[in-house]
Design an enzyme around this catalytic site. Structure first.
Site, PDB file in Angstrom:
ATOM      1  N   GLY A  31       0.832  -1.590  -0.140  1.00 28.67           N
ATOM      2  CA  GLY A  31       0.021   0.171  -0.150  1.00 28.67           C
ATOM      3  C   GLY A  31       1.383   1.231  -0.458  1.00 28.67           C
ATOM      4  N   ALA A  32       0.079   2.529   0.402  1.00 29.18           N
ATOM      5  CA  ALA A  32       1.057   3.538   0.300  1.00 29.18           C
ATOM      6  C   ALA A  32       0.999   3.626  -0.950  1.00 29.18           C
ATOM      7  CB  ALA A  32       2.264   3.540   1.174  1.00 29.18           C
ATOM      8  N   HIS A  37       4.673   1.563  -8.277  1.00 31.94           N
ATOM      9  CA  HIS A  37       3.318   0.885  -7.726  1.00 31.94           C
ATOM     10  C   HIS A  37       2.184   0.883  -9.395  1.00 31.94           C
ATOM     11  CE1 HIS A  37       4.245   1.503  -3.935  1.00 31.94           C
ATOM     12  NE2 HIS A  37       4.412   0.841  -3.665  1.00 31.94           N
ATOM     13  N   SER A 186       7.567   4.134  -0.853  1.00 25.50           N
ATOM     14  CA  SER A 186       6.233   4.951   0.051  1.00 25.50           C
ATOM     15  C   SER A 186       7.088   5.004   0.911  1.00 25.50           C
ATOM     16  CB  SER A 186       4.951   3.355   0.291  1.00 25.50           C
ATOM     17  OG  SER A 186       5.174   2.902  -0.549  1.00 25.50           O
ATOM     18  N   ARG A 187       8.866   5.551   1.742  1.00 30.57           N
ATOM     19  CA  ARG A 187       9.402   5.803   2.620  1.00 30.57           C
ATOM     20  C   ARG A 187       9.479   7.206   2.588  1.00 30.57           C
ATOM     21  NH1 ARG A 187      11.197   0.059   4.183  1.00 30.57           N
ATOM     22  NH2 ARG A 187      10.097  -0.205   5.425  1.00 30.57           N
TER      23      ARG A 187
END
Ligand code: PAF
Length: 257
Positions: A31-32, A37, A186-187
């Site tokens: 996710g995120a 993605h 995402s990070r």
């Protein structure tokens, strides 16, 4: 896009799609979601006719000191983004559905999991093969797409399907970057504006190292750019791969030599 939460519902939907002649593509995620993605979904669509995306923040691949609790969870926003790229099924399993009998797993990460990430995250890849093998079992895809940003993970998964004769074709998809060349992750959401500027030097320094092969110089350059700590910069699989810390955020990236 169908949203499915249980393994039973997923199995019946997949069975229907297979009877209708669909080839099943799979993109596992935590996710995120970002454009990286979405590019994996687009890639899966090129190789299959029904794309399943899973979102599950997998506890077994995080060490106790890592960011499992704070990992961004944005289910509704993620679902909307997946609609825009034409994902067919969004699978949102619970921990209980995927780990009904605890976290034990007969499948272990192989040789590709030695060194690099594993030196700093020793339990990480066993957690990754644990969850990915369970997700493969649930989805039973024909092909699965993984991003080249986690290049060692991609090698670990390729080795897993070979070792355990899992009949799924593993496809690697190229890294998506910002205009400044920062690999999407995402990070990156953890980074302040100033840190993003520093983070954007990572790709340039690694890219340069593909020419010079001077990895010590690259480490010095990262520290002078404002990175706080380098976990590694190494050459393997004909790639320069690196992991470095900026404040509380750990970034990874890699370039073909
Ligand atoms: O790359 C990731 O996001 C995760 O490691 C994966 C493959 C979804 C397994 O949890």
């Amino acid at each position: 896009m169908k949203i499915i939460r249980t393994k039973n519902d997923l199995s019946s939907e997949i069975a229907k799609r297979c009877e209708a002649g669909d080839k099943i593509g799979f993109v596992p995620t935590m996710g995120a979601l970002h454009d990286g993605h979405l590019s994996l979904v687009k890639c899966a669509k090129q190789h299959s006719s029904c794309v399943v995306v899973s979102i599950f923040v997998n506890p077994t691949q995080f060490a106790p000191n890592e960011d499992f609790d704070s990992y961004p969870r944005e289910e509704e926003k993620d679902a909307k983004q997946l609609e825009t790229v034409g994902a067919d099924i969004l699978f949102l399993p619970t921990k209980e559905a995927l780990y009904p009998d605890g976290y034990g797993c007969a499948i272990k990460a192989g040789k590709a999991a030695q060194g690099l990430e594993a030196t700093f995250r020793p339990t990480h890849f066993d957690g990754v093969v644990n969850i990915v093998s369970r997700l493969f079992d649930a989805v039973k895809p024909d092909i699965a797409v993984f991003g080249e940003k986690d290049y060692q993970q991609l090698q670990v998964i390729k080795e897993m399907v070979e070792t355990y004769n899992i009949p799924i074709e593993i496809i690697g998809a190229p890294i998506v970057r910002t205009d400044q060349g920062l690999a999407l992750s995402s990070r990156n959401a953890y980074l302040s504006e100033d840190e993003i500027k520093i983070a954007s030097t990572f790709n340039k320094i690694l890219r340069n190292a593909t020419q010079t092969k001077n990895l010590d110089k690259a480490k010095d350059e990262l520290l002078s750019s404002g990175f706080d700590k380098i976990d590694y910069i190494e050459i393997r699989w004909n790639r320069v791969l690196g992991a470095a810390w900026l404040g509380k955020t750990r970034l990874i990236d890699n370039f073909h030599v």
